[in-house]
Write a protein that holds these residues in place. Structure first.
Motif, PDB file in Angstrom:
ATOM      1  N   ALA A  31      75.846  -6.306  22.744  1.00  0.00           N
ATOM      2  CA  ALA A  31      76.559  -6.941  23.835  1.00  0.00           C
ATOM      3  C   ALA A  31      75.984  -6.349  25.124  1.00  0.00           C
ATOM      4  N   PRO A  32      76.257  -6.952  26.240  1.00  0.00           N
ATOM      5  CA  PRO A  32      75.727  -6.382  27.491  1.00  0.00           C
ATOM      6  C   PRO A  32      76.189  -4.940  27.693  1.00  0.00           C
ATOM      7  N   GLY A  33      75.208  -4.031  27.750  1.00  0.00           N
ATOM      8  CA  GLY A  33      75.525  -2.622  27.970  1.00  0.00           C
ATOM      9  C   GLY A  33      75.713  -1.832  26.701  1.00  0.00           C
ATOM     10  N   ILE A  34      75.737  -2.500  25.500  1.00  0.00           N
ATOM     11  CA  ILE A  34      75.922  -1.801  24.226  1.00  0.00           C
ATOM     12  C   ILE A  34      74.644  -1.923  23.423  1.00  0.00           C
ATOM     13  N   SER A  35      73.950  -0.801  23.189  1.00  0.00           N
ATOM     14  CA  SER A  35      72.662  -0.823  22.500  1.00  0.00           C
ATOM     15  C   SER A  35      72.859  -0.933  21.001  1.00  0.00           C
ATOM     16  N   ARG A  36      71.903  -1.624  20.352  1.00  0.00           N
ATOM     17  CA  ARG A  36      71.925  -1.746  18.910  1.00  0.00           C
ATOM     18  C   ARG A  36      71.402  -0.471  18.238  1.00  0.00           C
ATOM     19  N   LEU A  37      70.504   0.211  18.954  1.00  0.00           N
ATOM     20  CA  LEU A  37      69.870   1.414  18.405  1.00  0.00           C
ATOM     21  C   LEU A  37      70.594   2.665  18.905  1.00  0.00           C
ATOM     22  N   SER A  38      70.573   3.708  18.069  1.00  0.00           N
ATOM     23  CA  SER A  38      71.139   4.978  18.491  1.00  0.00           C
ATOM     24  C   SER A  38      70.183   5.682  19.442  1.00  0.00           C
ATOM     25  N   ARG A  39      70.626   6.809  20.006  1.00  0.00           N
ATOM     26  CA  ARG A  39      69.788   7.542  20.961  1.00  0.00           C
ATOM     27  C   ARG A  39      68.532   8.064  20.293  1.00  0.00           C
ATOM     28  N   SER A  40      68.637   8.533  19.049  1.00  0.00           N
ATOM     29  CA  SER A  40      67.452   9.048  18.354  1.00  0.00           C
ATOM     30  C   SER A  40      66.493   7.928  17.980  1.00  0.00           C
ATOM     31  N   LYS A  41      67.043   6.759  17.580  1.00  0.00           N
ATOM     32  CA  LYS A  41      66.182   5.627  17.247  1.00  0.00           C
ATOM     33  C   LYS A  41      65.458   5.112  18.486  1.00  0.00           C
ATOM     34  N   ALA A  42      66.163   5.037  19.612  1.00  0.00           N
ATOM     35  CA  ALA A  42      65.529   4.588  20.848  1.00  0.00           C
ATOM     36  C   ALA A  42      64.475   5.572  21.314  1.00  0.00           C
ATOM     37  N   PHE A  43      64.733   6.880  21.115  1.00  0.00           N
ATOM     38  CA  PHE A  43      63.771   7.905  21.500  1.00  0.00           C
ATOM     39  C   PHE A  43      62.489   7.792  20.676  1.00  0.00           C
ATOM     40  N   ALA A  44      62.656   7.519  19.344  1.00  0.00           N
ATOM     41  CA  ALA A  44      61.489   7.386  18.472  1.00  0.00           C
ATOM     42  C   ALA A  44      60.726   6.092  18.755  1.00  0.00           C
ATOM     43  N   LYS A  45      61.430   5.025  19.075  1.00  0.00           N
ATOM     44  CA  LYS A  45      60.770   3.750  19.318  1.00  0.00           C
ATOM     45  C   LYS A  45      59.940   3.778  20.591  1.00  0.00           C
ATOM     46  N   ARG A  46      60.447   4.511  21.618  1.00  0.00           N
ATOM     47  CA  ARG A  46      59.689   4.627  22.868  1.00  0.00           C
ATOM     48  C   ARG A  46      58.571   5.646  22.757  1.00  0.00           C
TER      49      ARG A  46
END
Length: 239
Positions: free
Chosen positions: A9-24
């Motif tokens: 949803a707007p402002g709610i990420s599908r990925l967790s902080r660790s998943k987003a960190f690894a993806k970037r």
């Protein structure tokens, strides 16, 4: 509003902080921080290490290792300076020169004595007199006496100035050598009372005895021993 595929949803990420960190792949980015010019710190003494490895040496060397930051043993702490001045305790209102006191502690507990004056240390100078009840000139703490309503008229009597705290200081005795004769008391001699103390006692008691003789039954009152019988409560007695 369009929603990104990585958002629920707007402002709610599908990925967790660790998943987003690894993806970037943020872990591959290293930040270069300019080093500030500081004074060279003294090299610290490293703990003992085992040859050929990063682990510490044997157990004894590890347990006995001491850091260099600890204070040296030869440094002594400065004593704390007290700010309170030593003052002699205030004399109780019920205690005046000539008051008959009852001793509650010490060798002569239960005896009645006559108060003469308060010394510089705060202790009370009292006498029996010695001829009546065997109590010599001595110092007592006012916390361990009972002040009675009986008084001895000491008008015109003045205590000699030599009767101070230094007068009652104990004489230094020679140390024993630890011989067999000393242990069994073969050479033990009876300690005699100094002659000047006996003369001082008689001089101090002269006027007190004359004042006691003027009051009927006062000598027998001073010679009697104070005690409580069964059923007597000290807080209900009038002394």
């Amino acid at each position: 509003m369009a929603v990104s595929k990585n958002q629920l949803a707007p402002g709610i990420s599908r990925l967790s902080r660790s998943k987003a960190f690894a993806k970037r792949a943020a872990y591959k980015i290293t930040k270069v921080v300019p080093k500030a010019k500081t004074e060279a710190a003294p090299a610290k003494k490293a703990a003992p290490k085992r040859k050929g490895g990063k682990r510490l040496g044997d157990l004894v060397a590890t347990l006995t290792y001491k850091k260099s930051e600890m204070a040296p043993a030869n440094v002594l702490t400065a004593p704390k300076v007290g700010r309170k001045a030593l003052r002699s305790p205030k004399l109780r209102q019920s205690i005046t020169p000539g008051t008959v006191l009852i001793l509650l502690a010490g060798r002569f507990r239960g005896k009645r004595v006559v108060f003469l004056k308060q010394l510089k240390s705060g202790l009370l100078l009292v006498t029996g007199p010695f001829k009546i009840n065997g109590v010599p000139l001595r110092r007592v703490n006012q916390a361990y006496v009972i002040a009675t309503s009986t008084k001895v008229d000491l008008t015109g009597f003045s205590v000699d100035a030599k009767f101070d705290d230094a007068y009652f200081k104990r004489e230094e005795q020679a140390k024993l050598k630890g011989t067999e004769e000393e242990f069994f008391g073969a050479k033990a001699q009876k300690k005699e009372h100094p002659a000047h103390r006996i003369a001082d006692q008689k001089t101090a008691d002269k006027d007190v005895l004359a004042a006691v003789a003027k009051v009927p039954y006062l000598a027998s009152y001073l010679s009697s021993h104070f005690s409580l019988s069964k059923g007597q409560a000290p807080h209900t007695l009038k002394f």
